[in-house]
Motif scaffolding. Structure first.
Motif, PDB file in Angstrom:
ATOM      1  N   ALA A 260     -98.603 -23.693  20.134  1.00 41.67           N
ATOM      2  CA  ALA A 260     -97.640 -23.136  21.095  1.00 41.67           C
ATOM      3  C   ALA A 260     -98.312 -22.900  22.443  1.00 41.67           C
ATOM      4  CB  ALA A 260     -97.066 -21.830  20.548  1.00 41.67           C
ATOM      5  N   LEU A 261     -99.546 -22.393  22.398  1.00 38.37           N
ATOM      6  CA  LEU A 261    -100.265 -22.121  23.646  1.00 38.37           C
ATOM      7  C   LEU A 261    -100.559 -23.416  24.396  1.00 38.37           C
ATOM      8  CD1 LEU A 261    -102.003 -20.328  25.557  1.00 38.37           C
ATOM      9  CD2 LEU A 261    -103.897 -20.636  23.959  1.00 38.37           C
ATOM     10  N   ALA A 262    -101.050 -24.429  23.658  1.00 35.78           N
ATOM     11  CA  ALA A 262    -101.420 -25.686  24.310  1.00 35.78           C
ATOM     12  C   ALA A 262    -100.205 -26.365  24.929  1.00 35.78           C
ATOM     13  CB  ALA A 262    -102.108 -26.600  23.302  1.00 35.78           C
ATOM     14  N   GLU A 263     -99.064 -26.323  24.201  1.00 43.68           N
ATOM     15  CA  GLU A 263     -97.835 -26.940  24.713  1.00 43.68           C
ATOM     16  C   GLU A 263     -97.458 -26.361  26.073  1.00 43.68           C
ATOM     17  OE1 GLU A 263     -95.317 -27.718  20.795  1.00 43.68           O
ATOM     18  OE2 GLU A 263     -94.102 -26.820  22.391  1.00 43.68           O
ATOM     19  N   GLN A 264     -97.403 -25.023  26.116  1.00 42.37           N
ATOM     20  CA  GLN A 264     -96.959 -24.368  27.347  1.00 42.37           C
ATOM     21  C   GLN A 264     -98.039 -24.461  28.432  1.00 42.37           C
ATOM     22  OE1 GLN A 264     -94.092 -23.487  28.040  1.00 42.37           O
ATOM     23  NE2 GLN A 264     -94.123 -21.918  29.648  1.00 42.37           N
ATOM     24  N   ALA A 265     -99.303 -24.376  28.027  1.00 36.10           N
ATOM     25  CA  ALA A 265    -100.382 -24.459  29.012  1.00 36.10           C
ATOM     26  C   ALA A 265    -100.357 -25.835  29.685  1.00 36.10           C
ATOM     27  CB  ALA A 265    -101.731 -24.211  28.343  1.00 36.10           C
ATOM     28  N   GLN A 266    -100.092 -26.878  28.898  1.00 35.95           N
ATOM     29  CA  GLN A 266    -100.032 -28.217  29.495  1.00 35.95           C
ATOM     30  C   GLN A 266     -98.803 -28.363  30.374  1.00 35.95           C
ATOM     31  OE1 GLN A 266    -100.503 -31.060  26.320  1.00 35.95           O
ATOM     32  NE2 GLN A 266    -102.666 -30.575  26.073  1.00 35.95           N
ATOM     33  N   ALA A 267     -97.674 -27.797  29.906  1.00 31.45           N
ATOM     34  CA  ALA A 267     -96.439 -27.902  30.687  1.00 31.45           C
ATOM     35  C   ALA A 267     -96.581 -27.184  32.024  1.00 31.45           C
ATOM     36  CB  ALA A 267     -95.277 -27.326  29.893  1.00 31.45           C
ATOM     37  N   MET A 566     -96.115 -23.129  37.545  1.00 28.68           N
ATOM     38  CA  MET A 566     -95.214 -21.982  37.367  1.00 28.68           C
ATOM     39  C   MET A 566     -96.080 -20.729  37.343  1.00 28.68           C
ATOM     40  SD  MET A 566     -92.933 -20.997  34.083  1.00 28.68           S
ATOM     41  CE  MET A 566     -91.797 -22.356  33.948  1.00 28.68           C
ATOM     42  N   ASN A 567     -96.414 -20.206  38.566  1.00 28.12           N
ATOM     43  CA  ASN A 567     -97.372 -19.110  38.538  1.00 28.12           C
ATOM     44  C   ASN A 567     -96.721 -17.735  38.481  1.00 28.12           C
ATOM     45  OD1 ASN A 567     -96.505 -18.903  41.123  1.00 28.12           O
ATOM     46  ND2 ASN A 567     -98.451 -19.496  42.080  1.00 28.12           N
ATOM     47  N   THR A 568     -95.777 -17.588  37.544  1.00 21.87           N
ATOM     48  CA  THR A 568     -95.180 -16.281  37.302  1.00 21.87           C
ATOM     49  C   THR A 568     -95.294 -15.982  35.804  1.00 21.87           C
ATOM     50  OG1 THR A 568     -93.015 -17.146  36.776  1.00 21.87           O
ATOM     51  CG2 THR A 568     -93.461 -16.725  39.089  1.00 21.87           C
ATOM     52  N   SER A 569     -94.912 -14.745  35.437  1.00 17.13           N
ATOM     53  CA  SER A 569     -95.022 -14.401  34.015  1.00 17.13           C
ATOM     54  C   SER A 569     -93.942 -15.096  33.190  1.00 17.13           C
ATOM     55  CB  SER A 569     -94.988 -12.898  33.830  1.00 17.13           C
ATOM     56  OG  SER A 569     -94.061 -12.315  34.716  1.00 17.13           O
ATOM     57  N   ALA A 570     -93.106 -15.922  33.812  1.00 17.47           N
ATOM     58  CA  ALA A 570     -92.196 -16.760  33.039  1.00 17.47           C
ATOM     59  C   ALA A 570     -92.966 -17.842  32.298  1.00 17.47           C
ATOM     60  CB  ALA A 570     -91.154 -17.402  33.940  1.00 17.47           C
ATOM     61  N   ALA A 571     -94.219 -18.087  32.703  1.00 14.08           N
ATOM     62  CA  ALA A 571     -95.020 -19.106  32.031  1.00 14.08           C
ATOM     63  C   ALA A 571     -95.497 -18.643  30.659  1.00 14.08           C
ATOM     64  CB  ALA A 571     -96.195 -19.524  32.912  1.00 14.08           C
ATOM     65  N   PRO A 572     -96.065 -17.428  30.543  1.00 12.84           N
ATOM     66  CA  PRO A 572     -96.523 -17.011  29.213  1.00 12.84           C
ATOM     67  C   PRO A 572     -95.404 -16.482  28.321  1.00 12.84           C
ATOM     68  CG  PRO A 572     -97.108 -15.340  30.824  1.00 12.84           C
ATOM     69  CD  PRO A 572     -96.516 -16.484  31.591  1.00 12.84           C
ATOM     70  N   ALA A 573     -94.239 -16.098  28.913  1.00 10.32           N
ATOM     71  CA  ALA A 573     -93.187 -15.464  28.117  1.00 10.32           C
ATOM     72  C   ALA A 573     -92.724 -16.315  26.925  1.00 10.32           C
ATOM     73  CB  ALA A 573     -92.015 -15.081  29.010  1.00 10.32           C
ATOM     74  N   PRO A 574     -92.517 -17.651  27.104  1.00  6.84           N
ATOM     75  CA  PRO A 574     -92.075 -18.433  25.937  1.00  6.84           C
ATOM     76  C   PRO A 574     -93.128 -18.458  24.823  1.00  6.84           C
ATOM     77  CG  PRO A 574     -91.833 -19.703  27.962  1.00  6.84           C
ATOM     78  CD  PRO A 574     -92.606 -18.472  28.305  1.00  6.84           C
ATOM     79  N   ILE A 575     -94.405 -18.409  25.201  1.00  5.47           N
ATOM     80  CA  ILE A 575     -95.445 -18.387  24.173  1.00  5.47           C
ATOM     81  C   ILE A 575     -95.339 -17.090  23.383  1.00  5.47           C
ATOM     82  CG2 ILE A 575     -97.915 -18.540  23.725  1.00  5.47           C
ATOM     83  CD1 ILE A 575     -98.277 -19.841  26.417  1.00  5.47           C
ATOM     84  N   PHE A 576     -95.141 -15.997  24.135  1.00  5.12           N
ATOM     85  CA  PHE A 576     -95.000 -14.701  23.479  1.00  5.12           C
ATOM     86  C   PHE A 576     -93.824 -14.737  22.504  1.00  5.12           C
ATOM     87  CE2 PHE A 576     -93.140 -10.465  23.187  1.00  5.12           C
ATOM     88  CZ  PHE A 576     -94.252  -9.686  22.878  1.00  5.12           C
ATOM     89  N   GLN A 577     -92.725 -15.316  22.962  1.00  5.43           N
ATOM     90  CA  GLN A 577     -91.520 -15.359  22.124  1.00  5.43           C
ATOM     91  C   GLN A 577     -91.776 -16.158  20.852  1.00  5.43           C
ATOM     92  OE1 GLN A 577     -89.240 -17.938  21.324  1.00  5.43           O
ATOM     93  NE2 GLN A 577     -87.623 -16.591  20.534  1.00  5.43           N
ATOM     94  N   LYS A 578     -92.356 -17.330  21.016  1.00  5.61           N
ATOM     95  CA  LYS A 578     -92.601 -18.201  19.864  1.00  5.61           C
ATOM     96  C   LYS A 578     -93.577 -17.563  18.883  1.00  5.61           C
ATOM     97  CE  LYS A 578     -92.199 -23.055  21.182  1.00  5.61           C
ATOM     98  NZ  LYS A 578     -93.002 -24.238  21.484  1.00  5.61           N
ATOM     99  N   VAL A 579     -94.666 -17.067  19.441  1.00  8.35           N
ATOM    100  CA  VAL A 579     -95.719 -16.524  18.581  1.00  8.35           C
ATOM    101  C   VAL A 579     -95.222 -15.285  17.858  1.00  8.35           C
ATOM    102  CG1 VAL A 579     -97.990 -15.435  18.576  1.00  8.35           C
ATOM    103  CG2 VAL A 579     -97.600 -17.503  19.918  1.00  8.35           C
ATOM    104  N   MET A 580     -94.559 -14.398  18.609  1.00  6.69           N
ATOM    105  CA  MET A 580     -94.088 -13.166  17.976  1.00  6.69           C
ATOM    106  C   MET A 580     -93.062 -13.477  16.896  1.00  6.69           C
ATOM    107  SD  MET A 580     -94.638 -10.008  17.768  1.00  6.69           S
ATOM    108  CE  MET A 580     -95.139  -8.915  19.080  1.00  6.69           C
ATOM    109  N   SER A 581     -92.154 -14.426  17.151  1.00  2.49           N
ATOM    110  CA  SER A 581     -91.162 -14.809  16.131  1.00  2.49           C
ATOM    111  C   SER A 581     -91.864 -15.307  14.879  1.00  2.49           C
ATOM    112  CB  SER A 581     -90.249 -15.926  16.645  1.00  2.49           C
ATOM    113  OG  SER A 581     -89.653 -15.561  17.835  1.00  2.49           O
ATOM    114  N   GLN A 582     -92.838 -16.171  15.082  1.00  2.00           N
ATOM    115  CA  GLN A 582     -93.555 -16.748  13.951  1.00  2.00           C
ATOM    116  C   GLN A 582     -94.288 -15.668  13.160  1.00  2.00           C
ATOM    117  OE1 GLN A 582     -93.428 -19.758  12.841  1.00  2.00           O
ATOM    118  NE2 GLN A 582     -95.118 -19.773  11.364  1.00  2.00           N
TER     119      GLN A 582
END
Lengths: 603, 193
Positions: A260-267, A566-582
Motif C-alpha cells: 500500500a505504501l509503495a503504490e501511493q508513494a509511486q503515485a 501531491m504535497n499535502t496530507s491527502a497523499a498519506p491519507a489513503p495509505i492510512f485508510q487502507k492500512v488501518m482497515s486491513q
C-alpha cells in the motif's frame, strides 16, 4: 642345576682360549647390536613418541568443519524471515584446466576446456567464454594458479548438475549462507549479511549476539580407500547453533502495508516513506514498512545505501502538525485548559517574545475551541494553548512521551531525533515546538506519542523483539514491558475525543474514512530541511492515528517525504485508510457501535 | 578364651607318625599320571582358544569393515537426502511468501476487500458498513520485490514437468495441477452435478 664338568683333556687349553675369545667377541658384538636397537627403541618409544604418534594419526585422520547454523529471524507467527542454508561456491584449478575424457554410455569422448566451460556456464548462468576468461586471467596472474572462484553461492540443484558434469578440475566448496524467503517483506528491518556471513544491517546486525553460531570441528580416521574407520570420530570442538530472534512483526500485514505504501508513494512521487503499525495496549510493532524497500536476497539491487536501512528507525524529521496532539494532551493534563476552552486564532500571531507565527492559509480571527484548533490545524491557535505551559513543562512532557531519545527497540543506528534543552530555544523555536517544528522525531517516536494517548496516557516501551529463543525453547533477553504514566487517563481520553473530531471533520475526512469505525487521527505537513540550515521546497506529509477510538487497539503512523505530485496530507491519507482497515479486519477489531463524541469547534 | 570348666579329654589320640608314612607311599605314581593327562587337554584347549580368538577377530574386523562401507554409503545418502529436503523446504517457504500467494490469488481472479464488516450471530446485527470489494490490489504488480521468485511462474501455469524434480532414488511423485475453473457468467465456478 650345576653341570658336571669332567676332567679336561690335556692339549685342549689353546683351543679353549681361542673359543673363549670368539665367545667374548660375539657377546660384545651382540651387546653392541642390542645396544643400538635399545637406543633406537628408546628414541622411538620414549623420546619422539608424541611427535611420531601425532604424525601417524595425522596421516590417517581427517579434520572437518561441522557447520553450526546461524539462528533464524522469525515473525510473531513463526514465519521465517531469515534462515540459514548451505550454498556452494564453485572453484577451479586453472593450472589443471585441460581437456579430459568422459565416458558416456560406454564411449569415451574427449571434452575440451571450452566445452566444459560452456556446460558449466549453462548451469551457473554464465557463458562459456566468461568462465574461460576467468581461468585465463588467473593463469596470467600466476601460471601455477591452483584456485579461482568461478561463481559463488549456487544452490543444491545447481551443485548436483555441476557434479553430474564430472569436470575433474572443478571443486565445489560449501558456503553457509542466508536466505530471506519473503524477500523485501520487512527486508529493511531484517537487514542482511555480507557474502562472508558478517552481519551488516538491521536485526541481523542488532541481534547478532543472539543469532551468531560457532562452527565446530571434528576429526576422524580414514582407511587407504578413504572410508571412515568406525568409532574413530572425535569431536574436537562442538558446534553451537545460534538462537532464533522472534520479532513482533506480522509478515503478512507487513507485506500489505509495504504494498500500500509503495503504490501511493509511486503515485505521488515521494522520495521515501514509512508506515508504522503498533499495538496500542502493548507497544509492540506489528508492521514497519519502508519505501523504497530492500530485498535482502539481492542487496545490490537497491542502489542507494540510504535505502537499505529502515528509515522508520533511522530518519528523523520535523513532525509538523501531528505533534499538536502532544501539545494538546500536555495542556489538558496540566488542567490549564479543557477541550472546550476557547481562543481567538488569527492568521498571524506575534507573541510578546518576538516570534512570528502564521497559519498555512489566510483567514480572519477565528473563535476556536481546542477541538477547533486541531480540526483546522491552526498554528496560531495552538500557540495560544501551548503558551499556557512553560517551556520547561512542555519539554518535560515531550521527554516523557519519548521525544529526543531512541526507543527501546535497540535497532542498530536508531536515531534519537533532536530535542534541544528549553534554555537553548530561541523565541521562534519556543512556539515552533508547539506544532512540531524546531525539533525532530522518527516515525517510531510519533507512533509512540499516539500509542500513549491511545493507551490511557500510559506509554509502553516500543517493542520489536519478543526475545531470543534458545535451542531448549526458552525465550531470553525479553525486553521490559513496563509502561509509564505520561498523562492522566482523562487527559488521554479527552485528547482522543478531540482527535476523533479531527478525523470526522478534517478536510481529508472523505479520503481516510473507514465506514463503521470510530477512528482518531491527525494529519501533518511539515517543511523539510534542505541540509543547509534552511527549509527546502519539499514537505514531509504524515497521518497518525488509532482505532477503534472507543477502545484503541492499533496505532498507524504514515509519513511520506516530498511527494512532488501531491504535497499535502491527502497523499498519506489513503495509505492510512487502507492500512488501518486491513489491521482492523485482520485482528477482528469489531466496531462497538457506540456513538462518537460531538465537541464544539467554535465558541 | 579361658574358662575353668571340666572337660572330658578324648580317649584316643592318633599317632602322629602314622599318616605321613601312608602319604609318602602315594605321592609319586598317581601325581605323575595326573600330570601327564592334562598336558594334551590343555594344549588342545589353548590351541582351540587361540584359533577361536583369531577367527573371531577376523570375523569381527570383516564385519566392522563391511559396516564401515555401509556407514559410508549411508552417510553419503543422508547428505544427499538432507540436501534434497533442504532444497524442497526452501521451495515451500518461497512459495508461501506473501508475494507468491498474492500473485497466485490474483491469477485466480481473487480481489482483496479491506473493508471490514461483521455479522454478530447472537442477534444477527451487521457491524460495519458493507461495501463491495474494489480490488485495488488487483493487477498491481508486486511492489515488494522478492528475487527468489523471479523464475517461478504462478502455480496454475506450472506444468508437472517442472514439478517432479524429486531425488533420483526416490519415487517421482507426479503432480497434476488442478485444471483452471471454467469461467461462466463472470464468476469462476466448478461444474457440479
Amino acid at each position: 642345576m650345576p653341570r658336571k664338568t669332567g676332567p679336561r683333556a690335556p692339549g685342549m687349553n689353546r683351543r679353549s682360549n681361542s673359543s673363549r675369545r670368539r665367545v667374548a667377541v660375539t657377546v660384545l658384538v651382540l651387546f653392541a647390536v642390542v645396544a643400538v636397537f635399545v637406543v633406537k627403541l628408546v628414541d622411538i618409544q620414549v623420546v619422539r613418541a608424541d611427535a611420531l604418534t601425532a604424525d601417524s594419526v595425522g596421516n590417517r585422520s581427517v579434520g572437518q568443519t561441522v557447520y553450526a547454523a546461524r539462528g533464524d529471524i522469525l515473525d510473531a507467527n513463526g514465519v521465517l524471515l531469515a534462515g540459514s542454508v548451505m550454498r556452494y561456491d564453485v572453484t577451479a584449478s586453472p593450472k589443471n584446466a585441460k581437456s579430459f575424457y568422459r565416458t558416456v554410455e560406454g564411449e569415451k569422448t574427449s571434452i575440451s576446456v571450452g566445452q566444459a566451460a560452456a556446460e558449466l556456464g549453462a548451469v551457473t548462468g554464465q557463458t562459456g567464454p566468461d568462465i574461460e576468461a576467468m581461468l585465463d586471467a588467473a593463469l596470467a596472474d600466476n601460471p601455477d594458479s591452483d584456485f579461482v572462484y568461478l561463481t559463488r553461492a549456487v544452490d543444491v540443484d545447481a551443485l548436483r548438475a555441476i557434479n553430474d558434469l564430472d569436470i575433474p578440475w572443478i571443486y565445489p566448496r560449501t558456503n553457509p549462507s542466508r536466505v530471506y524467503p519473503n524477500g523485501a517483506v520487512a527486508g529493511n528491518l531484517v537487514g542482511f549479511v555480507s557474502s562472508e556471513g558478517k552481519a551488516q544491517a538491521g536485526l541481523e546486525l542488532g541481534e547478532d549476539s543472539c543469532l551468531a553460531s560457532v562452527d565446530g570441528t571434528e576429526t576422524y580416521e580414514k582407511g587407504a580407500d578413504g572410508v571412515r574407520i568406525p568409532g574413530s570420530s572425535v569431536t574436537t570442538t562442538p558446534a553451537v547453533d545460534g538462537g532464533d530472534v522472534v520479532t513482533t512483526i506480522d509478515s503478512d500485514l507487513n507485506w500489505f502495508v509495504q504494498q500500500a505504501l509503495a503504490e501511493q508513494a509511486q503515485a505521488t512521487g515521494a522520495a521515501w516513506g514509512t508506515v508504522v503499525v503498533q499495538e496500542a495496549k502493548t507497544g509492540k510493532l506489528v508492521a514497519v514498512a519502508d519505501y523504497p524497500s530492500v530485498d535482502p536476497n539481492n542487496v545490490s539491487g537497491t542502489e542507494d545505501p540510504e535505502n537499505r536501512g529502515s528509515r522508520a528507525f533511522t530518519a528523523s524529521f520535523e513532525p509538523g502538525s501531528t505533534f499538536k496532539s502532544l501539545t494538546a494532551a500536555s495542556v489538558l493534563d496540566s488542567g490549564k485548559a479543557t477541550v472546550n476552552s476557547g481562543v481567538v486564532a488569527p492568521y498571524r500571531y506575534l507573541p510578546a517574545n518576538g516570534a512570528n507565527i502564521n497559519d498555512s492559509h489566510a483567514h480572519g480571527d477565528d473563535k476556536l475551541t481546542m477541538t477547533g484548533v486541531l480540526i483546522d490545524s491552526s498554528n496560531t491557535g495552538m500557540s495560544k494553548f501551548g503558551e499556557l505551559l512553560s517551556n520547561k513543562e512542555r519539554y518535560d512532557y515531550m521527554k516523557k512521551f519519548g521525544v529526543g531519545a531512541a526507543t527501546e527497540t535497540g535497532f542498530p543506528a536508531e536515531d534519537s531525533g533532536i530535542l534541544r534543552d528549553p534554555e537553548n530555544w530561541d523565541s521562534q523555536t519556543q512556539y515552533a515546538t508547539m506544532f512540531g517544528q524546531g525539533l525532530t522525531t522518527t516515525a517510531l517516536q510519533v507512533s509512540s506519542i499516539y500509542q500513549t494517548i491511545a493507551n490511557g496516557g500510559v506509554r509502553m516501551p516500543v517493542q520489536l523483539i519478543e526475545g531470543c529463543r534458545q535451542a531448549d525453547g526458552t525465550l531470553t533477553d525479553q525486553p521490559s514491558a513496563t509502561g509509564s504514566q505520561v498523562i492522566s487517563a482523562s487527559a488521554a481520553g479527552d485528547t482522543s475525543d478531540v482527535l476523533e473530531m479531527v478525523y470526522q471533520n478534517s478536510w481529508v475526512n472523505k479520503i481516510w474514512e473507514i465506514p463503521g469505525y470510530r477512528v482518531a487521527a491527525k494529519t501533518g505537513t511539515a517543511q523539510m530541511p534542505d541540509g543547509n540550515g534552511g527549509y527546502s521546497d519539499g514537505y514531509l506529509v504524515s497521518v497518525s492515528g488509532f482505532a477503534p477510538a472507543d477502545d484503541p487497539e492499533y496505532v498507524v503512523s504514515v509519513s511520506l517525504a516530498d511527494p512532488v505530485n501531491m504535497n499535502t496530507s491527502a497523499a498519506p491519507a489513503p495509505i492510512f485508510q487502507k492500512v488501518m482497515s486491513q489491521v482492523l479486519k485482520k485482528y477482528r477489531a469489531v466496531p462497538s457501535g457506540a456513538p462518537a463524541p460531538d465537541l464544539p469547534a467554535t465558541w | 578364651m579361658s574358662d575353668n570348666l571340666a572337660r572330658v579329654r578324648p580317649s584316643f589320640t592318633p599317632s602322629p607318625s602314622a599318616a605321613p608314612t601312608e602319604r609318602r607311599l602315594e605321592i609319586v605314581a598317581p601325581a605323575a599320571a595326573h600330570r601327564k593327562r592334562p598336558r594334551i587337554t590343555y594344549a588342545l584347549t589353548a590351541t582351540a582358544g587361540v584359533a577361536a580368538i583369531v577367527i573371531a577377530q577376523l570375523l569381527l574386523s570383516v564385519g566392522i569393515s563391511q559396516g564401515a562401507y555401509e556407514i559410508s554409503t549411508l552417510r553419503g545418502e543422508q547428505v544427499e537426502l538432507g540436501r534434497t529436503s533442504e532444497s524442497v523446504s526452501q521451495d515451500l517457504v518461497r512459495l508461501s511468501s506473501p508475494q507468491s500467494l498474492a500473485s497466485n490469488a490474483e491469477s485466480l481472479g481473487m480481489v482483496s476487500n479491506s473493508n471490514p464488516v461483521y455479522l454478530r450471530l447472537s442477534d444477527g446485527a451487521v457491524l460495519g458498513a458493507p461495501s463491495s470489494a474494489l480490488g485495488s490490489q488487483g493487477g498491481a504488480a508486486s511492489l515488494v520485490p522478492n528475487s527468489l521468485l523471479t523464475d517461478s511462474a504462478v502455480l496454475t501455469q506450472i506444468d508437472d514437468a517442472s514439478l517432479g524434480t524429486a531425488d533420483g532414488g526416490a519415487a517421482t511423485v507426479a503432480v497434476t495441477p488442478t485444471p483452471a475453473v471454467p469461467i461462466k457468467s463472470g464468476l469462476p465456478s466448478p461444474a457440479t452435478r
